[in-house]
Design an enzyme around this catalytic site. Structure first.
Site, PDB file in Angstrom:
ATOM      1  CB  CYS A 166      11.064   5.504  14.455  1.00 57.57           C
ATOM      2  SG  CYS A 166      10.460   5.557  12.774  1.00 57.57           S
ATOM      3  CE  LYS A 190      -3.307   2.868   0.901  1.00 57.78           C
ATOM      4  NZ  LYS A 190      -2.233   4.061   1.084  1.00 57.78           N
ATOM      5  CD  GLU A 249       9.080   2.062  14.075  1.00 63.99           C
ATOM      6  OE1 GLU A 249       8.383   2.723  14.681  1.00 63.99           O
ATOM      7  OE2 GLU A 249       9.890   2.311  13.178  1.00 63.99           O
ATOM      8  N   GLY A 274      -2.299   5.008  13.411  1.00 61.65           N
ATOM      9  CA  GLY A 274      -2.384   4.002  12.286  1.00 61.65           C
ATOM     10  C   GLY A 274      -2.024   2.548  12.450  1.00 61.65           C
ATOM     11  N   GLY A 275      -1.073   2.386  13.153  1.00 60.00           N
ATOM     12  CA  GLY A 275      -0.606   1.190  13.264  1.00 60.00           C
ATOM     13  C   GLY A 275      -1.727   0.195  14.124  1.00 60.00           C
ATOM     14  CD  GLU A 293       6.793   9.387  17.665  1.00 56.68           C
ATOM     15  OE1 GLU A 293       5.931   8.431  17.551  1.00 56.68           O
ATOM     16  OE2 GLU A 293       7.739   9.318  16.926  1.00 56.68           O
ATOM     17  N   GLY A 309       4.804   3.544  11.031  1.00 58.26           N
ATOM     18  CA  GLY A 309       4.186   4.964  11.057  1.00 58.26           C
ATOM     19  C   GLY A 309       3.547   5.239  12.352  1.00 58.26           C
TER      20      GLY A 309
END
Lengths: 496, 496
Positions: free
Chosen positions: B265, B147, B228, B208-209, B356, B204
């Site tokens: 990250c 994707k 992640e 989202g994850g 974060e 991301g």
């Protein structure tokens, strides 16, 4: 009879496990292996008290229990050997190089944290309180909290006492092992929801395992669950073999189907073949052989009642025919074997027939064409095992079918029957969903330890602060991957 | 500009992936490695077109992109080398023995099936279409459906074309690689819900994850997701080091915090130390150093807007003080660095401060006591990295703190700063939740391949039908564990 653990007691045991983890994660692989061998010694030293308790609680024959006890001690020893060899340490050292930005990187596996283990009813030793899940979690460096199976409380307590005594004898923190009892669903749910629990192991039914999996994934911090939830373990009998060995196959099939009153996760619940004379011969032999099966009690009343209910539901489905039944014992929890037959299209269109019936119950699926065999393979859910009863010629003629079946199981047999496992590296006891919740792991064999470790990487740490497994001198003399090359050597590096 | 893939097109690509998996799982590790090296060659051969597209789509400097391109090709090569060495094959052979019930058992790892990979925006090459997730999935033997990240569609297309061309050049089935484009959330959800998809990789945001993880676990057949999701990568500065190196540390910290406009990250979002004169010196240097940071555009408007919003939310919290700010550029998507300070108790009691902030934003947490340092450690969520800025003396004095921190991260640094990774075996890029969804795996380094393999065990199979990896003659000359002993030899066994 069974005490329901209070939430206060569970909280206290989890707190002790958290403290014990700080101790356990700093033990070396050799120290943990020594502990595991001591547990094995103590299990072996247990006398009649254990066997008598287990026999009275499970109805399993003494001979079987004697064998299972030896296997259980053997599991602790073989996992200990693998742990002390550093196989699950997976030490990787990448030394500082001019072209590298990050300097010295050293990775090894540590325990993931406190693990909750749910004992199974059908293996009161090998898959229960002192079973493979407990041995592999402790081998990984994780404290264990056992949720004892309520069907064998006395057996569980004897095994728990062995581990607790070993913890005491080693002078280790008591939180390394806890024994939680109770019958309610809430106790298990409470344990898994506790934020300090880091992983779960379970062997039992689909409904039980899936419920735990869902709870674990809905936590604020989801944790891995390895649930082994059984399967129907199809046997695909191919034509050349069936033609020459229909009768032998029928004897083997009935023996496997009724072994231990069919109470194995690897019980061959479905037999699939082309219809025709060879399959008729197979069925005729089944009818005779099933009469020779000695009646035996199932593990407990709950399992017996589920068996009767699920078996009768399957028999009552449209377009199935009851082809073989053992002598019917009407009193007590006897698991009377039955086999039905149906067409491939009926089998594929009626999902009830693909449900596991835990106990001695089988379905013979008669296919019209090779294409139907492949369609069944394609539609099949994940299985612990699939058996191909075949000659070499059959395998050559059915490569597409066999290729498909590889995607559907953890263990693929060439002839023989699937019941039982072998506690070796080459064993895989874990298949695609719904047979287990994570096909990437096994719950039998030393590789079961992998479920409970996670890697941690140390960047540029002085040698003196590194764990033994990663020190320059390689004091444990384990095999490590150094700059991509495997060796057991010490590193000739100036210590920082 | 970006075409939204239709469900028909997605279904068709997944069907092609299913077919390609039947091909790919029968390739040998050497064949897959050859393919991977060919992709690396093609990536290296790409010229200015790629760099120009990526630069215009991401605002990342050409020098950085040039380095990332080399790293991306290097990933394919290093994973190929590991795959062809059989490291992820993990071949285990247990030969038939008189005391064994099950006969000959041979286990190796196969690909888990078609994998969906979500490209990340901050590494348009290394963590995107032709990034480490794609390389490791193909190395494992799994077809990949990408994707594409909508922030760099042209870059993604160029990389996709490279892989598609390599598939064609090898004469392999086209379903081995698919490139799905679109901006909508629904496309990703649709992909993951498809029953033929067997695993997911994502890099991301947490939101989202976690959304993908939840969808995958709610399927009828749940599948593993390696997401992640970033972290705040705390730096614990201990007293001796801070006393002697406050100014150096401040320079290093600002450089790491603002590297790549803070879009890593592994960006060190929190700096934790005892309050006092050394920390004051650290802060005073920060104030000066931050002025030297050259302003730079963030990856795209969405990231810039999130950064501004989250940064300002943090700054507006009670009991925090803004201590350092870069020159403010008011036009365009400039990510202007800021650092705030607060007390340990305020940090621990206000969860907003542990979120974060993706971009160049840091928090200096001033502790009253060593006890507060440990309390923060205890309360910390899972992190990709934790850095201990310390002397050896500091480590000796703070063993309890460091022991606690080991449970909270995948990579533990001794000095240095965490930004960036190294693509080697010793790297761990995956920490406890919420930094990733499964701390047992890494998404950087050859070990990333492990995420997409599962073991299958062959019981009593004739040698001719075994995969090359398990045949008696060991034609691939890989290291295997035979009856518990590792060797690369062929087996002197009469072929059945």
């Amino acid at each position: 009879m069974i005490e329901e653990a209070s939430t206060q007691n569970i909280d206290r045991r989890i707190q002790l496990a958290v403290e014990a983890f700080q101790f356990l994660k700093n033990t070396t692989i050799n120290e943990r292996a020594e502990f595991m061998n001591a547990v094995a010694d103590q299990i072996e030293a247990l006398g009649d008290e254990l066997l008598t308790a287990a026999h009275s609680e499970t109805s399993l024959p003494l001979a079987r229990l004697t064998g299972e006890k030896a296997r259980t001690a053997g599991q602790w020893r073989s996992y200990a050997k693998a742990v002390s060899a550093g196989i699950y340490t997976e030490a990787r050292i990448d030394l500082s190089q001019p072209e590298k930005q990050k300097g010295d990187l050293r990775k090894y596996n540590v325990g993931i944290g406190p693990v909750v283990v749910f004992g199974a009813s059908n293996f009161p030793f090998a898959f229960s309180t002192a079973g493979g899940d407990t041995a592999s979690a402790i081998g990984a460096g994780c404290p264990v909290i056992i949720k004892a199976h309520p069907a064998h409380p006395q057996t569980s307590q004897i095994m728990a006492d062995v581990i607790t005594a070993t913890v005491k004898a080693f002078g280790w923190p008591e939180g390394i092992f806890s024994h939680i009892t109770g019958k309610s669903y809430e106790i298990g749910a409470y344990l898994i929801q506790h934020p300090d629990i880091q992983a779960v192991a379970f062997t039992g039914s689909f409904n039980g395992g899936k419920a735990l999996f869902d709870i674990a994934n809905r936590r604020d911090n989801p944790i891995p669950v390895f649930a082994e939830m059984g399967s129907i373990n199809p046997v695909f009998a191919l034509q050349y073999l069936l033609e020459t060995k229909a009768e032998v196959l029928a004897k083997e099939y009935i023996a496997s189907l009724t072994l231990g009153v069919g109470q194995f996760c690897t019980n061959p619940g479905v037999f699939i073949a082309l219809k025709g004379k060879p399959l008729d011969r197979f069925i005729n032999t089944l009818k005779v052989e099933i009469q020779n099966v000695a009646p035996a009690h199932m593990l407990h009343k709950g399992i017996f009642e589920s068996f009767e209910k699920n078996k009768n539901t399957a028999i009552a489905q449209p377009n199935v025919e009851l082809i073989a039944s053992a002598h019917t014992e009407t009193e007590g929890s006897y698991g009377n074997a039955s086999v039905i037959t149906t067409s491939a299209s009926n089998f594929m269109n009626n999902p009830v027939l693909s449900e596991e019936v835990f106990g001695p119950f089988g379905i013979v699926v008669a296919c019209e064409t090779d294409e139907e065999l492949r369609k069944i393979a394609q539609q099949l859910k994940g299985q612990l095992t699939i058996t191909i009863a075949a000659t070499n010629e059959d395998v050559r003629d059915n490569s597409k079918l066999i290729n498909l079946l590889k995607d559907k199981c953890g263990r693929l047999l060439f002839n023989g029957m699937p019941t039982g496992v072998e506690v070796v590296y080459g064993m895989q006891h874990g298949g695609p969903f719904p047979s287990t919740t994570d096909s990437r792991f096994t719950s039998v064999g030393p590789d079961a330890v992998k479920r409970f470790v996670r890697p941690i990487s140390f960047q540029n740490w002085p040698d003196e602060f590194l764990p033994e497994e990663l020190k320059n001198s390689n004091p444990l003399q384990i095999s490590r991957m150094v700059d991509g090359v495997r060796n057991s050597e010490s590193l000739n590096i100036q210590t920082t």
